[in-house]
Write a protein that holds these residues in place. Structure first.
Motif, PDB file in Angstrom:
ATOM      1  N   LEU A   7      38.320  49.699  39.147  1.00 35.62           N
ATOM      2  CA  LEU A   7      38.798  48.607  38.281  1.00 35.62           C
ATOM      3  C   LEU A   7      37.872  47.402  38.380  1.00 35.62           C
ATOM      4  O   LEU A   7      37.566  46.759  37.362  1.00 35.62           O
ATOM      5  CB  LEU A   7      40.216  48.223  38.700  1.00 35.62           C
ATOM      6  CG  LEU A   7      40.815  46.988  38.039  1.00 35.62           C
ATOM      7  CD1 LEU A   7      40.909  47.166  36.531  1.00 35.62           C
ATOM      8  CD2 LEU A   7      42.183  46.682  38.626  1.00 35.62           C
TER       9      LEU A   7
ATOM     10  N   VAL B 156      50.408  50.693  38.765  1.00 37.05           N
ATOM     11  CA  VAL B 156      50.844  49.297  38.682  1.00 37.05           C
ATOM     12  C   VAL B 156      49.650  48.357  38.776  1.00 37.05           C
ATOM     13  O   VAL B 156      49.527  47.403  37.992  1.00 37.05           O
ATOM     14  CB  VAL B 156      51.878  48.996  39.783  1.00 37.05           C
ATOM     15  CG1 VAL B 156      52.192  47.503  39.849  1.00 37.05           C
ATOM     16  CG2 VAL B 156      53.150  49.811  39.555  1.00 37.05           C
ATOM     17  N   ILE B 157      48.759  48.637  39.699  1.00 29.73           N
ATOM     18  CA  ILE B 157      47.583  47.770  39.871  1.00 29.73           C
ATOM     19  C   ILE B 157      46.723  47.762  38.614  1.00 29.73           C
ATOM     20  O   ILE B 157      46.338  46.709  38.109  1.00 29.73           O
ATOM     21  CB  ILE B 157      46.759  48.234  41.103  1.00 29.73           C
ATOM     22  CG1 ILE B 157      47.517  47.887  42.387  1.00 29.73           C
ATOM     23  CG2 ILE B 157      45.364  47.618  41.099  1.00 29.73           C
ATOM     24  CD1 ILE B 157      46.897  48.450  43.658  1.00 29.73           C
TER      25      ILE B 157
ATOM     26  N   HIS C 291      48.578  45.969  35.818  1.00 32.51           N
ATOM     27  CA  HIS C 291      48.775  44.538  36.095  1.00 32.51           C
ATOM     28  C   HIS C 291      47.500  43.735  35.844  1.00 32.51           C
ATOM     29  O   HIS C 291      47.548  42.633  35.289  1.00 32.51           O
ATOM     30  CB  HIS C 291      49.228  44.366  37.550  1.00 32.51           C
ATOM     31  CG  HIS C 291      49.332  42.940  37.971  1.00 32.51           C
ATOM     32  ND1 HIS C 291      50.284  42.081  37.463  1.00 32.51           N
ATOM     33  CD2 HIS C 291      48.593  42.186  38.832  1.00 32.51           C
ATOM     34  CE1 HIS C 291      50.136  40.877  38.003  1.00 32.51           C
ATOM     35  NE2 HIS C 291      49.116  40.915  38.834  1.00 32.51           N
ATOM     36  N   TYR C 292      46.378  44.282  36.279  1.00 31.98           N
ATOM     37  CA  TYR C 292      45.121  43.548  36.115  1.00 31.98           C
ATOM     38  C   TYR C 292      44.454  43.922  34.794  1.00 31.98           C
ATOM     39  O   TYR C 292      43.389  44.540  34.778  1.00 31.98           O
ATOM     40  CB  TYR C 292      44.192  43.812  37.299  1.00 31.98           C
ATOM     41  CG  TYR C 292      44.689  43.239  38.614  1.00 31.98           C
ATOM     42  CD1 TYR C 292      44.636  41.872  38.866  1.00 31.98           C
ATOM     43  CD2 TYR C 292      45.241  44.058  39.592  1.00 31.98           C
ATOM     44  CE1 TYR C 292      45.107  41.335  40.067  1.00 31.98           C
ATOM     45  CE2 TYR C 292      45.700  43.536  40.801  1.00 31.98           C
ATOM     46  CZ  TYR C 292      45.635  42.170  41.023  1.00 31.98           C
ATOM     47  OH  TYR C 292      46.094  41.653  42.206  1.00 31.98           O
TER      48      TYR C 292
END
Lengths: 331, 331, 331, 331
Positions: free
Chosen positions: B185, B217-218, B221-222
């Motif tokens: 990411l 989720v990570i 979220h980002y």
């Protein structure tokens, strides 16, 4: 028709929990006597394992026996405390220090006498401190010899009891002498005594990279040496000591299948470490899981599994499990 | 009410399988055209992923598109072959050799053009050879910079396509540059381009020690960076590429829950490697498993899971899963 | 020419050690004051890390500062105790319980004030209890948001201090929110504050499957966010917290090389857990190992390593290490 | 005074390398005959292992023998190819299919006859396909029985040869029947034949979580069953098959110490898989590493190690290694 499984629990599972960061403990805990009441109240539990000196001593053995009797519980095993005191910090039955080994032998004998007092047929030896940590610090030949000889000594002294060696690859030592099923079996067999065998802790076996069911087969094949079973669950890399069935599913079906096939007739004992959970509830959930799996293993399904295993088709075996557990998909 | 999931498969899953010991292959395989027919026949499958140059080229792209259309299949992604030829043996977009990097860029552009030709919105970049093996052999700063810059270059040239970076901790390199969700990411974000994101392969994530649901989720979220999902199963220590649900159960419920909660609306694509299995059957079993889990995640059960998660009681969450899957125990 | 490294030690390394089986401790330990004297006596040690409330409080901060000054030691970091008390058992800054979060915030502020009192520039946040254990028990979105917001709050209140987030994949929780270098960096960056960064504990990084050197490169590349380094060694599967260099060798050369290349100028701090060892000796051995490696990394050898890395030939890099450490073989 | 170690190499190490993603191979390779010349040119190499049918057949055995003789090389072992052909895909000596088992038996006999032809005393059985992948697909009892019986059959037919069973926990099967030292020893012993023993591949042992030195002790203690040694290195989670000493250092000292102590007098054979390296150079580097370690293990240092092991002080053992390898630090 196959017999019903017998379920038990290690009493200490219901006690306090701690770790190296929070040594004072995660929970506030009821007195030991109440723990027995709690254990007895878990649906399906018929037996208890007790840690020598923590839970039971030669002095209070009769009292504890009466308490168990009062709840209709059997004492399933006595586990000598050869791991939880400073003097065992560098080993017990395999310690380099002669006096420590003598103390450990005496502690084991004491546990054996307690077992006799409470009519318990099994001493479970989990020798957590017997191993090593750093390269070039262990006498791999000499210390293993001490270990075997001391186990043989005490087992020979108590021929009416069975001694189960519980293996675990690591923790608290980085390398344990009793690390895996087969090496532990080799030492059990080396004693030349019929009353020395092995205990599988499911989580320890998963952590060792074993297929637990295969360890069952190996231990039973080479002399019916599977003496005891401890149940819990984990993520395969560490002894997380979780609720049975919280992570794995299919493996328990395979495991219970092979326990049946290989004629294991000992206890199915819960050995968890519910750090932050209500302990009785967490242990009860494990028993409920295993009893539900057991209820599904009817003679007919055992036969289906036998056929799947003979066939060896991964897709069919996976589908069989899915159809057993999940609803069909309707297009 | 939540949307229905869309299922797809990588065409190569239905092809031959080999490994370093049996390089000639475990199976005899039908011609590529029949593989598309086989894929289309799997209940629930609506899309296909194709490997550039193996499955599809600029020359045959129109023909392939027609075949897919004829079966009512979408092309879900094009995967450039940046791993399966000798010239990529020491890396592709991150290679130390400048000419190799240029060839890899050109190969990626070619895959992007093919994607445009067949109206496929996604290029999936699994850069298996981009990493290193031995200490003191990788230019950890310089090669990572090449990698980011080359991804940025090609993604900037094709702003109508999305580029998903698929991470994997190791194999074929011992260390991959795109190793885990968060480091991949970081590089996707570093490009500064909205059309660069990440692909989670469930098995790669398990192998990395991640909780796959948390990686979802990570990534969401980002910056809503979860562009694509590959499904398979394994024993957590290696990319075994097994049938979905053959090992894990509860984790898939948690994963599908969070995919819903975090608004993932991409494909659920099968990426297995059925070494010794009938491939279409093995892939079909995976889709059946996931569709069955999906069918259980009704609005009502999603709400129950939300409540369990808010409560955070391990025993209750485990019991909820048991009661969903196994029969009750009657005393 | 490169600067000399600065070595420090966490004071608690010299204190008692215990685990969940032997909670009363493996050793008998000197009073805290003597521990500082012991630490100061380790050749090469110039700094100390202190755990808030264990080692230092607002009440005794001036006294401790004087003791450190008396030994010529700097206070390198304050580590708030957000892991060792029952109230943090289900999390601290990410706890579901609002009051627990408030208490944790206050504890962190207290540590920050102590840091100011003793002229310590860094608060090291190891949030060991902030994570989860079982599937379907963690609010992966909500609790991660609490965590980020609380870190941001306290870091914004103390702009003259730096806050280092120390990651670890598991223990005591089975899954940590700060699990790996890159996910922890994402959260540090999300705060938008220059004074929030990351601490690498070498053992935690090995346990996470990372190449530690690559984590250094990532953290420095994305905003110079490597704020602190903890050193120890292990067998890669668990946080064994061993003497530095007792297991790994070449990796430390690669790590120190990249710390130099990436301009890390913080402390090299020992963070061991010498269960059964003389603590001062064990920590001293770690410092001696690292200083010896440092002494070998002359400008000339740094240049050789740069060339090896540019070349990327595994055999040459391995040979270079062998020739540096082992004698030549004479035929 | 201890004897000099004998070094050898598996010829295939010098051949092509591939994997499941790059099945056509990473390298261009010289003809087989030249490979023998290359092997002979590696300093210290005195022996060769050959894979039956790949490297040597009954037809060309005399020719190969002459080539080896011409270079002064011994044939150290013959390794029957029971893993690299489609017909072994579901197992060889343990296959469920009777005809496959018969073919595998015949292949093993052929390798044994070749060994006799070239005066090679050892057949090394690496049974990579004998295992299983999915739950509920393996007949853990029946297939293990086939395996033992077939090994016994062929070993009984060739009493002048020794048969070494080489274990490996996984790859290519997810679970191998010969997985670890102790379980493999159990089966070797079960045959009741003196000429059946075990081969330790260092990397396989590391991957199994074993301390390799302890596996040596176990195998020698229970009947002098360590028949053969394969050397390589890895990161402990997978069979990376790297250059010896590229990752580990201290473990090799402990391993060579115990090989001496336990009276191992077989070959030290290199078994690498140099995917992207110049093979002869990579193998040569391994031999050079081991020879250098051997040269350090003088009688005097063996005695020092004996004393360190008797003492069991982690810090002293670590310091001893550091002082042997690294320069002292001068304050």
């Amino acid at each position: 028709m196959k017999k019903e499984n017998k379920y038990s629990v290690i009493l200490g599972n219901l006690g306090n929990t701690c770790d190296r960061f929070l040594s004072s403990g995660y929970k506030d805990i009821a007195p030991k006597k109440e723990l027995i009441t709690q254990a007895a109240a878990i649906p399906g539990v018929q037996g208890i394992e007790l840690v020598g000196t923590w839970d039971i001593t030669e002095e209070n053995a009769d009292e504890v026996k009466n308490m168990l009797n009062g709840h209709g519980l059997s004492c399933v095993s006595i586990i000598p405390d050869l791991f939880g005191q400073q003097r065992w910090g560098k080993g017990s039955l395999s310690a380099k220090d002669r006096e420590t080994r003598m103390l450990a032998l005496e502690e084991t004998r004491r546990a054996a006498r307690i077992a006799q007092q409470v009519s318990c047929p099994l001493v479970n030896l989990w020798l957590g401190q017997d191993g090593y940590d750093y390269p070039l610090t262990a006498d791999l030949r000499g210390q293993r010899a001490y270990l075997m000889e001391n186990i043989r000594s005490v087992a020979a002294e108590f021929p009416d009891l069975r001694f189960a060696l519980e293996y675990k690859p690591k923790e608290p030592r980085i390398f344990s002498f009793h690390a895996r099923a087969a090496d532990t079996l080799l030492m059990a067999t080396e004693t030349g005594l019929d009353n020395v065998g092995v205990c599988i802790d499911v989580g320890h076996s998963l952590m060792a990279g074993e297929n637990v069911a295969e360890s069952v087969v190996i231990l039973q094949h080479y002399g019916e040496k599977l003496f005891h079973m401890h149940f819990n669950d984990n993520y395969r890399s560490w002894d997380d000591d979780m609720i049975v069935g919280s992570v794995h599913m299919t493996e328990y079906f395979e495991l219970l299948y092979w326990l049946n096939e290989m004629g294991y007739d000992g206890w199915y004992s819960m050995d968890q470490y519910p750090y932050r959970e209500d302990a009785a509830a967490a242990v009860g959930e494990s028993v409920a899981f295993l009893r539900s799996v057991e209820s599904l293993l009817t003679d007919k399904r055992m036969q289906s599994m036998r056929e799947l295993i003979a066939l060896g088709d991964a897709t069919r075996s996976t589908r069989w499990m899915r159809e057993l557990l999940l609803p069909p998909v309707v297009d």
